[in-house]
Design an enzyme around this catalytic site. Structure first.
Site, PDB file in Angstrom:
ATOM      1  N   LEU A  37       0.850  -1.183   0.000  1.00  0.00           N
ATOM      2  CA  LEU A  37       0.000   0.000   0.000  1.00  0.00           C
ATOM      3  C   LEU A  37       0.886   1.234   0.000  1.00  0.00           C
ATOM      4  O   LEU A  37       2.089   1.157   0.257  1.00  0.00           O
ATOM      5  CB  LEU A  37      -0.900   0.006   1.246  1.00  0.00           C
ATOM      6  CG  LEU A  37      -1.867  -1.167   1.379  1.00  0.00           C
ATOM      7  CD1 LEU A  37      -2.510  -1.162   2.760  1.00  0.00           C
ATOM      8  CD2 LEU A  37      -2.928  -1.125   0.289  1.00  0.00           C
ATOM      9  N   SER A  38       0.284   2.402  -0.260  1.00  0.00           N
ATOM     10  CA  SER A  38       1.079   3.623  -0.260  1.00  0.00           C
ATOM     11  C   SER A  38       1.888   3.746   1.024  1.00  0.00           C
ATOM     12  O   SER A  38       3.061   4.113   1.004  1.00  0.00           O
ATOM     13  CB  SER A  38       0.175   4.852  -0.413  1.00  0.00           C
ATOM     14  OG  SER A  38      -0.427   4.878  -1.681  1.00  0.00           O
ATOM     15  N   GLU A  39       1.261   3.473   2.164  1.00  0.00           N
ATOM     16  CA  GLU A  39       1.947   3.544   3.443  1.00  0.00           C
ATOM     17  C   GLU A  39       1.432   2.484   4.404  1.00  0.00           C
ATOM     18  O   GLU A  39       0.261   2.134   4.393  1.00  0.00           O
ATOM     19  CB  GLU A  39       1.659   4.857   4.139  1.00  0.00           C
ATOM     20  CG  GLU A  39       2.396   6.108   3.954  1.00  0.00           C
ATOM     21  CD  GLU A  39       3.586   6.221   3.114  1.00  0.00           C
ATOM     22  OE1 GLU A  39       4.584   5.558   3.444  1.00  0.00           O
ATOM     23  OE2 GLU A  39       3.577   7.000   2.189  1.00  0.00           O
ATOM     24  N   THR A  40       2.344   2.027   5.236  1.00  0.00           N
ATOM     25  CA  THR A  40       1.996   1.287   6.444  1.00  0.00           C
ATOM     26  C   THR A  40       2.505   2.096   7.627  1.00  0.00           C
ATOM     27  O   THR A  40       3.691   2.451   7.676  1.00  0.00           O
ATOM     28  CB  THR A  40       2.613  -0.118   6.456  1.00  0.00           C
ATOM     29  OG1 THR A  40       2.081  -0.887   5.366  1.00  0.00           O
ATOM     30  CG2 THR A  40       2.303  -0.838   7.761  1.00  0.00           C
TER      31      THR A  40
ATOM     32  N   CYS B 250       3.718  11.345   6.621  1.00  0.00           N
ATOM     33  CA  CYS B 250       2.586  10.860   5.821  1.00  0.00           C
ATOM     34  C   CYS B 250       1.284  11.257   6.492  1.00  0.00           C
ATOM     35  O   CYS B 250       1.007  10.852   7.631  1.00  0.00           O
ATOM     36  CB  CYS B 250       2.650   9.341   5.659  1.00  0.00           C
ATOM     37  SG  CYS B 250       1.212   8.678   4.785  1.00  0.00           S
TER      38      CYS B 250
END
Length: 263
Positions: A44-47, A72
Site C-alpha cells: 500500500l502507499s503507506e503502512t 505521511c
C-alpha cells in the site's frame, strides 16, 4: 507471533476511494527490517507503525513499499481513525514523529478527523531541473519546492487532470517528489502527486503535501480555509485551514480490513 493490522481508506467516507493505509500498533518497535518487509508485503502507499508511551502519546513511523517516509498525512489519519474507534471516550490524541514533532489530532462532531501539522510553505525555484520539465507532458506556469516535493503550478484544472508523468525522469529528482496543482472548479484547488522515487507512480491522496499546498493557495486565493481535492483515480477530499505556522488538515476515513499478521 501474531500482530493485529487494520487497513483504512483515508480522506473519504466511501470504501475503495481515498488512499488505503495499513495501521499496526504494537507494544514495542519491531526492527526496521521487519517493518519494511511488512510494508512491502502490504504493498500500500503507506503502512503506519505506532507505539504508545507511558504518557499516552503515540510515536508513529511510516513506511512505503520502498522506504521509510519522513511524513505521511493519510496514514496518520488512518491511525487516528483506528485509535478513536478503539477508544470511544478519547476526544483527542497526540502523536509524535521525529521529522514532524507533536501532532494533536481531534475527532470533530461532523465526522471529520482534524490533524495539526507544521506549515511547510513552498518557495519559488530559480534553477528548475530539466528532468522535472521533461517528466511532465504539460509545461507548468510556476515551479516551487519545499522539503518534500517540487510544486508544478498550472492555471487550469484540466491541465492537472490531463498531465502525464514520465516516472523514469521524475525518479531522478530523488529525494523529492512532484505535486501538480491548479485552482479548482468545484474545490478551491486540485492536485495530483507523483512519487516514483519513494513509493510509486501516483499516490491516491497525500495529506502531507497539503501542508504546503494549503498555505500556497491560501495566499493566492486570499482565504485561510480551503477545500481541496486530490484528483487521482480513487480521489480524496481534504479540509484545510492555515493558522500561522500550523496547517490543520481534516478528513474522513472508513475501515476496509481487520486481521492479523503472522511473523
Amino acid at each position: 507471533m501474531k500482530i493485529k493490522i487494520h487497513v483504512v481508506d483515508a480522506f473519504t467516507n466511501v470504501r475503495f476511494k481515498g488512499n488505503p493505509a495499513a495501521v499496526v500498533i504494537t507494544g514495542k518497535w519491531l526492527s526496521d527490517e521487519k517493518m519494511q518487509e511488512i510494508a512491502a508485503e502490504n504493498n500500500l502507499s503507506e503502512t503506519a507503525f505506532l507505539v504508545e508511551d507511558d504518557n499516552g502519546v503515540f510515536a508513529i513511523r511510516w513506511f512505503s513499499p520502498l522506504t521509510e517516509i519522513d511524513f505521511c498525512g493519510h496514514a496518520t489519519l488512518a491511525s487516528a481513525f483506528v485509535i478513536f474507534n478503539e477508544n470511544y471516550q478519547l476526544p483527542h490524541i497526540t502523536l509524535f514523529a521525529d521529522s514532524v514533532g507533536m501532532m494533536k489530532v481531534v475527532r470533530k462532531d461532523d465526522g471529520f478527523i482534524q490533524m495539526d501539522f507544521p506549515n511547510r510553505t513552498p518557495t519559488p525555484v530559480d534553477d528548475v531541473p530539466e528532468a522535472l520539465l521533461a517528466g511532465l507532458s504539460i509545461k507548468p506556469e510556476n515551479i516551487l519546492k519545499n522539503g518534500q516535493a517540487y510544486f508544478a503550478v498550472y492555471s487550469d484544472e484540466d491541465d492537472v487532470l490531463s498531465v502525464i508523468q514520465d516516472s523514469d525522469k521524475l525518479k531522478t529528482l530523488a529525494p523529492y517528489d512532484v505535486v501538480v496543482t491548479a485552482p479548482g472548479t468545484q474545490f478551491d484547488f486540485v492536485s495530483r502527486y507523483f512519487w516514483p522515487a519513494n513509493g510509486g507512480d501516483e499516490d491516491p491522496v497525500t495529506g502531507s503535501i497539503h501542508t504546503g499546498l494549503a498555505p500556497f493557495w491560501a495566499k493566492r486565493l486570499g482565504k485561510s480555509k480551503l477545500m481541496a481535492y486530490q484528483a487521482s483515480k480513487r480521489g480524496g477530499t481534504l479540509k484545510c485551514e492555515v493558522a500561522g505556522d500550523r496547517v490543520l488538515i481534516s478528513g474522513q476515513a472508513v475501515s476496509y480490513l481487520e486481521g492479523y499478521i503472522t511473523i
